[in-house]
Design a protein around this motif. Structure first.
Motif, PDB file in Angstrom:
ATOM      1  N   LYS A   1      67.420 -12.460 -78.872  1.00  0.00           N
ATOM      2  CA  LYS A   1      66.549 -12.831 -77.749  1.00  0.00           C
ATOM      3  C   LYS A   1      66.332 -14.335 -77.666  1.00  0.00           C
ATOM      4  CE  LYS A   1      64.275  -8.561 -78.981  1.00  0.00           C
ATOM      5  NZ  LYS A   1      63.093  -7.945 -79.599  1.00  0.00           N
ATOM      6  N   PRO A   2      65.875 -14.773 -76.518  1.00  0.00           N
ATOM      7  CA  PRO A   2      65.504 -16.189 -76.404  1.00  0.00           C
ATOM      8  C   PRO A   2      64.110 -16.408 -76.969  1.00  0.00           C
ATOM      9  CG  PRO A   2      65.133 -15.072 -74.325  1.00  0.00           C
ATOM     10  CD  PRO A   2      65.732 -14.056 -75.254  1.00  0.00           C
ATOM     11  N   ASP A   3      63.742 -17.668 -77.164  1.00  0.00           N
ATOM     12  CA  ASP A   3      62.348 -17.977 -77.455  1.00  0.00           C
ATOM     13  C   ASP A   3      61.529 -17.609 -76.221  1.00  0.00           C
ATOM     14  OD1 ASP A   3      63.132 -18.818 -79.887  1.00  0.00           O
ATOM     15  OD2 ASP A   3      62.840 -20.959 -79.534  1.00  0.00           O
ATOM     16  N   PHE A   4      60.219 -17.746 -76.363  1.00  0.00           N
ATOM     17  CA  PHE A   4      59.349 -17.211 -75.314  1.00  0.00           C
ATOM     18  C   PHE A   4      59.759 -17.705 -73.924  1.00  0.00           C
ATOM     19  CE2 PHE A   4      55.178 -17.372 -72.983  1.00  0.00           C
ATOM     20  CZ  PHE A   4      55.242 -16.040 -72.622  1.00  0.00           C
ATOM     21  N   SER A   5      59.961 -16.750 -73.043  1.00  0.00           N
ATOM     22  CA  SER A   5      60.520 -17.013 -71.722  1.00  0.00           C
ATOM     23  C   SER A   5      59.710 -16.209 -70.702  1.00  0.00           C
ATOM     24  CB  SER A   5      61.997 -16.581 -71.733  1.00  0.00           C
ATOM     25  OG  SER A   5      62.619 -16.773 -70.507  1.00  0.00           O
ATOM     26  N   PRO A   6      58.615 -16.792 -70.215  1.00  0.00           N
ATOM     27  CA  PRO A   6      57.675 -16.010 -69.401  1.00  0.00           C
ATOM     28  C   PRO A   6      58.263 -15.447 -68.106  1.00  0.00           C
ATOM     29  CG  PRO A   6      57.031 -18.336 -69.477  1.00  0.00           C
ATOM     30  CD  PRO A   6      58.109 -18.149 -70.471  1.00  0.00           C
ATOM     31  N   GLU A   7      59.144 -16.215 -67.475  1.00  0.00           N
ATOM     32  CA  GLU A   7      59.714 -15.709 -66.226  1.00  0.00           C
ATOM     33  C   GLU A   7      60.593 -14.494 -66.511  1.00  0.00           C
ATOM     34  OE1 GLU A   7      58.747 -17.111 -63.300  1.00  0.00           O
ATOM     35  OE2 GLU A   7      59.582 -15.224 -62.600  1.00  0.00           O
ATOM     36  N   ARG A   8      61.332 -14.607 -67.598  1.00  0.00           N
ATOM     37  CA  ARG A   8      62.197 -13.498 -67.967  1.00  0.00           C
ATOM     38  C   ARG A   8      61.370 -12.268 -68.332  1.00  0.00           C
ATOM     39  NH1 ARG A   8      67.554 -13.973 -71.495  1.00  0.00           N
ATOM     40  NH2 ARG A   8      68.278 -11.877 -71.148  1.00  0.00           N
ATOM     41  N   LEU A   9      60.240 -12.494 -68.981  1.00  0.00           N
ATOM     42  CA  LEU A   9      59.398 -11.375 -69.394  1.00  0.00           C
ATOM     43  C   LEU A   9      58.852 -10.632 -68.178  1.00  0.00           C
ATOM     44  CD1 LEU A   9      58.241  -9.909 -71.843  1.00  0.00           C
ATOM     45  CD2 LEU A   9      56.277 -11.459 -71.767  1.00  0.00           C
ATOM     46  N   ARG A  10      58.651 -11.367 -67.091  1.00  0.00           N
ATOM     47  CA  ARG A  10      58.235 -10.692 -65.851  1.00  0.00           C
ATOM     48  C   ARG A  10      59.372  -9.828 -65.309  1.00  0.00           C
ATOM     49  NH1 ARG A  10      54.653 -14.717 -64.864  1.00  0.00           N
ATOM     50  NH2 ARG A  10      56.136 -16.334 -64.322  1.00  0.00           N
ATOM     51  N   ASN A  11      60.564 -10.301 -65.484  1.00  0.00           N
ATOM     52  CA  ASN A  11      61.730  -9.611 -64.920  1.00  0.00           C
ATOM     53  C   ASN A  11      62.293  -8.518 -65.821  1.00  0.00           C
ATOM     54  OD1 ASN A  11      63.338 -11.268 -62.406  1.00  0.00           O
ATOM     55  ND2 ASN A  11      61.598 -12.267 -63.353  1.00  0.00           N
ATOM     56  N   GLN A  12      61.878  -8.551 -67.094  1.00  0.00           N
ATOM     57  CA  GLN A  12      62.530  -7.668 -68.064  1.00  0.00           C
ATOM     58  C   GLN A  12      61.712  -7.731 -69.350  1.00  0.00           C
ATOM     59  OE1 GLN A  12      65.907  -9.646 -69.867  1.00  0.00           O
ATOM     60  NE2 GLN A  12      67.138  -7.779 -69.766  1.00  0.00           N
ATOM     61  N   ASN A  13      61.378  -6.576 -69.906  1.00  0.00           N
ATOM     62  CA  ASN A  13      60.677  -6.616 -71.193  1.00  0.00           C
ATOM     63  C   ASN A  13      61.701  -6.868 -72.287  1.00  0.00           C
ATOM     64  OD1 ASN A  13      59.025  -6.445 -73.367  1.00  0.00           O
ATOM     65  ND2 ASN A  13      58.661  -4.237 -73.230  1.00  0.00           N
ATOM     66  N   TYR A  14      62.075  -8.133 -72.423  1.00  0.00           N
ATOM     67  CA  TYR A  14      63.116  -8.463 -73.409  1.00  0.00           C
ATOM     68  C   TYR A  14      62.533  -8.475 -74.819  1.00  0.00           C
ATOM     69  CZ  TYR A  14      61.246 -13.164 -74.012  1.00  0.00           C
ATOM     70  OH  TYR A  14      60.434 -14.237 -74.332  1.00  0.00           O
ATOM     71  N   ILE A  15      61.204  -8.464 -74.941  1.00  0.00           N
ATOM     72  CA  ILE A  15      60.582  -8.567 -76.267  1.00  0.00           C
ATOM     73  C   ILE A  15      60.593  -7.213 -76.978  1.00  0.00           C
ATOM     74  CG2 ILE A  15      58.377  -8.924 -77.451  1.00  0.00           C
ATOM     75  CD1 ILE A  15      57.852 -11.271 -75.600  1.00  0.00           C
ATOM     76  N   THR A  16      60.156  -6.176 -76.310  1.00  0.00           N
ATOM     77  CA  THR A  16      60.037  -4.810 -76.865  1.00  0.00           C
ATOM     78  C   THR A  16      59.669  -4.847 -78.348  1.00  0.00           C
ATOM     79  OG1 THR A  16      62.444  -4.677 -77.174  1.00  0.00           O
ATOM     80  CG2 THR A  16      61.553  -3.707 -75.165  1.00  0.00           C
ATOM     81  N   HIS A  17      60.617  -4.594 -79.235  1.00  0.00           N
ATOM     82  CA  HIS A  17      60.347  -4.570 -80.664  1.00  0.00           C
ATOM     83  C   HIS A  17      60.999  -5.780 -81.312  1.00  0.00           C
ATOM     84  CE1 HIS A  17      59.071  -0.484 -80.022  1.00  0.00           C
ATOM     85  NE2 HIS A  17      60.268  -0.151 -79.566  1.00  0.00           N
ATOM     86  N   PHE A  18      60.433  -6.349 -82.283  1.00  0.00           N
ATOM     87  CA  PHE A  18      59.294  -6.007 -83.064  1.00  0.00           C
ATOM     88  C   PHE A  18      58.170  -6.963 -82.683  1.00  0.00           C
ATOM     89  CE2 PHE A  18      57.584  -6.643 -87.580  1.00  0.00           C
ATOM     90  CZ  PHE A  18      56.669  -5.635 -87.483  1.00  0.00           C
ATOM     91  N   LEU A  19      57.006  -6.436 -82.368  1.00  0.00           N
ATOM     92  CA  LEU A  19      55.915  -7.272 -81.877  1.00  0.00           C
ATOM     93  C   LEU A  19      54.753  -7.222 -82.856  1.00  0.00           C
ATOM     94  CD1 LEU A  19      54.730  -8.909 -79.419  1.00  0.00           C
ATOM     95  CD2 LEU A  19      53.729  -6.751 -78.678  1.00  0.00           C
ATOM     96  N   MET A  20      54.224  -8.382 -83.150  1.00  0.00           N
ATOM     97  CA  MET A  20      53.051  -8.464 -84.020  1.00  0.00           C
ATOM     98  C   MET A  20      52.098  -9.484 -83.408  1.00  0.00           C
ATOM     99  SD  MET A  20      53.352  -8.462 -88.087  1.00  0.00           S
ATOM    100  CE  MET A  20      52.458  -9.670 -89.028  1.00  0.00           C
ATOM    101  N   ALA A  21      50.802  -9.207 -83.472  1.00  0.00           N
ATOM    102  CA  ALA A  21      49.830 -10.109 -82.844  1.00  0.00           C
ATOM    103  C   ALA A  21      48.513 -10.047 -83.587  1.00  0.00           C
ATOM    104  CB  ALA A  21      49.623  -9.700 -81.382  1.00  0.00           C
TER     105      ALA A  21
END
Lengths: 564, 117
Positions: A145-165
């Motif tokens: 994946k790319p580093d954080f890419s907000p426009e892309r995240l609107r267009n596609q949930n490229y993050i999915t797994h693995f997420l930690m917050a």
């Protein structure tokens, strides 16, 4: 004391073997301070409850919550969040597998209010790369994946797994929301990233997503409603951010289109450098600049345009005459008397332009999609977006420009791929609007204020790399650059002049931007250098892992593992 | 539209570039241009228009034919990636196997040598 990490896993009728694999992968984490919160969402398979209870009895770090009846993924995830007590929460599906160092690696980049994470990180949200586990147990289709890419995240949930917050941040943004079942993770990550001070990306495969027969990862037909929920999640974000847009699914599942409405119509100055050449395209002779202007003047839906044509002395008078006829009083002609210098010509055009936005356009282009200029203008309504770039196609249709890739070379993404291709699976970079490190100047819309702030194009780069340099100057100013597949032109590349690569120009760009052209945040270090097509490094493509241990040792080890 | 109040001074355009003002065309020049165009078009304007239509139709056919080639070119580009993937995995696999085989052969050779000598 290491911060506590709560691993949240809603459980509903998984294959018992897969559930056990998931539980074991958490149990074997090198990070010791974790709790695994499992919410049994009314599973109908009796062995599931038994496995969970046995696991909880054996390890006090495992918490199991049994729901009396099935409430769905959102209800189960919310229960898990409510039961969690850790500083961080990590989301793991009931049949997926974590790498042993997954929690530790993520904790290292997260801050958690500890004055910096173990690795000095300050991020509040982190995500890693992942791949898939096929039915035969092989790891396939890595998602680098790319580093954080907000426009892309609107267009596609490229993050999915693995997420930690940070758990508190997840709670503060409202946790998992009802009504988004199937896309609850997309909805959550959109809200998290809006509020997080920093979002970190770990370019390591820390998560293996099982292609279970009922999972979206196996087939998008399994949960078609998940993508409708995704549309709602993105629309909801647009509303929160004041983006006036409608959202729709595209032909590629998991990819959305955000149709922005243009709320104001600023004047766009189309700056075209030319020397008035003609050539043959599609079997007919065309005057490049005349046809480029004509296609915009007659085809574009967005007509708040002025045409600033910067022409060499050698430009034939009939060409200028034709331009006057097409553009009328929207035409500004700038005579350029020096040797060819693309940068200087663009700068001269910019000085003569009166619009608030500049569309830098090569003369060997032809508008394809009438909505293109409007689509690009709408992006610039967000303050931090400074430049937008369209999809460019060769005259016979393949892709000429899908955004720049700076990965040990300067390249056009997916050069030569079919013009309508979504791009390489599974990232599909050509199907979505996304941030890029840089874009070509053959059809780029840029704010006048930013153009002037960065000093325009660098005249030391008369022929090549001036767009790379300009893009990197724009990004160095803290602005985003967007590439969109929803605006398109033909680009009859290098037909108006002979392409000459000057070593001194590469030396210039390499000296000024050495780090940037070797470290593209919107690409991934796990991908092959000097390539632009998301080809991963060797042995990441699902080929069997090579076990070089002697046969005897291999047999013994597999027996030991089976007993455990 | 362009704001006439923001007229650009030629000096601001940078060295050696000038904003060209558009003056009203000279009627004499226009007559000359009409004569030139009539010569180009010939006596039959309809014939010229039909010729242009034919040209545009031919261009569209050429465009379609090129697009067919382009679609194949796109597929080839994508297949090249698959080929590169297969090749690099094969190379990597071979390197692992050969290294393993070489070290095994070396070990056996050393042990045989030790026993003999």
């Amino acid at each position: 004391m290491l911060p506590l990490i709560s691993v949240l896993t809603p459980v509903f009728d998984p294959d018992p073997a897969h559930l056990v694999a998931c539980l074991r992968s958490v149990e074997r984490q090198s990070w010791a301070n974790w709790e695994h919160v499992l919410v049994n969402d009314g599973s109908t398979r009796p062995e599931v409850a038994r496995i969970l209870d046995e696991h909880a009895a054996a390890d006090q770090r495992v918490k199991v919550v049994h729901r009396a009846k099935q409430g769905g993924i959102v209800a189960a995830s919310s229960d898990a969040l409510a039961a969690a007590t850790g500083t961080f929460v990590a989301l793991v599906d009931h049949d997926d597998v974590l790498e042993p160092h997954a929690l530790g690696a993520m904790a290292a980049v997260l801050g958690g209010g500890l004055g910096g994470g173990l690795g000095g990180g300050l991020a509040q949200v982190a995500y890693s790369d992942h791949d898939f586990i096929r039915a035969d147990g092989r790891y396939v289709d890595p998602c680098f994946k790319p580093d954080f890419s907000p426009e892309r995240l609107r267009n596609q949930n490229y993050i999915t797994h693995f997420l930690m917050a940070e758990r508190q941040l997840v709670v503060d943004v409202g946790g998992f929301r009802e009504g988004f079942d199937g896309a609850q993770d997309h909805d959550l990550v959109l809200r998290l990233t809006e509020q997080a001070k920093q979002v970190a990306h770990l370019p390591q495969i820390l998560y293996h997503w099982r292609k279970a027969p009922t999972s979206v990862s196996a087939s998008s037909d399994n949960k078609p409603w998940a993508f409708d929920a995704g549309v709602r999640a993105v629309a909801s974000q647009c509303e929160r951010l004041g983006i006036d847009a409608t959202v729709e699914r595209t032909e590629y599942d998991g990819c959305y289109r955000v149709n922005r409405r243009v709320t104001s119509t600023p004047l766009v100055s189309v700056i075209i450098p030319t020397r008035g050449t003609s050539g043959r395209v599609w079997g007919a002779t065309r005057s490049y600049v005349v046809d480029a202007v004509q296609s915009l003047a007659t085809r574009s839906d967005y007509q708040e345009l002025e045409f600033v044509v910067v022409f060499d002395d050698a430009t034939p008078e009939p060409v200028l005459h034709a331009l006057r006829r097409i553009a009328g009083d929207r035409l500004r002609l700038v005579a350029f008397h020096d040797d060819f210098n693309f940068s200087a010509k663009i700068n001269a055009g910019a000085t003569a332009a009166t619009g608030d936005l500049f569309l830098v356009l090569n003369d060997d282009t032809e508008l394809i999609d009438p909505a293109s200029v409007g689509v690009m203008v709408a992006h610039l309504e967000l303050d931090d977006v400074a430049m937008v770039r369209a999809r460019l196609l060769f005259s016979d249709g393949p892709l000429q420009h899908g955004g720049h890739v700076y990965h040990h070379d300067i390249m056009h993404a997916c050069l030569g791929w079919a013009g309508d291709s979504p791009g390489p699976w599974p990232m599909r970079p050509l199907a979505v609007e996304r941030e890029c490190s840089g874009v070509t100047a053959a059809a780029a819309l840029v704010r006048r204020s930013v153009f002037e702030a960065v000093g325009g194009f660098t005249t030391e780069l008369p022929l090549n790399y001036n767009d790379v340099d300009f893009s990197l100057k724009v990004r160095a100013g803290g602005h985003r650059i967007i590439w969109t597949p929803h605006a398109s032109w033909y680009h009859f590349e290098s037909r108006t002049r002979v392409s000459v690569l000057r070593p001194e120009e590469y030396a210039f760009i390499n000296e000024r931007w050495h780090y940037e052209i070797n470290n593209d945040p919107y690409y991934n270090p796990n991908l092959q250098p000097d390539r632009h097509d998301w080809l991963e490094r060797p042995m990441r493509s699902g080929a069997p892992a090579v076990d070089t241990r002697p046969n005897v040792l291999r047999r013994v080890m597999s027996k030991v593992q089976a007993r455990r | 539209m362009a704001d006439p109040g923001r007229a650009v001074k030629p000096a601001a355009l940078g060295a050696r570039s000038t904003l060209v003002t558009m003056s009203a065309p000279d009627p004499g020049e226009l007559h000359t241009e009409i004569d030139r165009l009539r010569t180009l078009v010939g006596p039959d304007e309809q014939g010229y228009a039909a010729l242009r239509q034919d040209l545009l139709a031919a261009r569209d056919v050429a465009k379609g034919a090129e697009a067919s080639t382009g679609a194949l070119r796109g597929q080839v580009a994508q297949l090249h990636v698959e080929l590169a993937r297969a090749r690099q995995d094969q190379d990597h696999f071979q390197r692992l196997v050969i290294n393993r085989a070489q070290s095994t052969v070396g070990r056996i050779a050393r042990s045989v040598r030790a026993r003999i000598f």
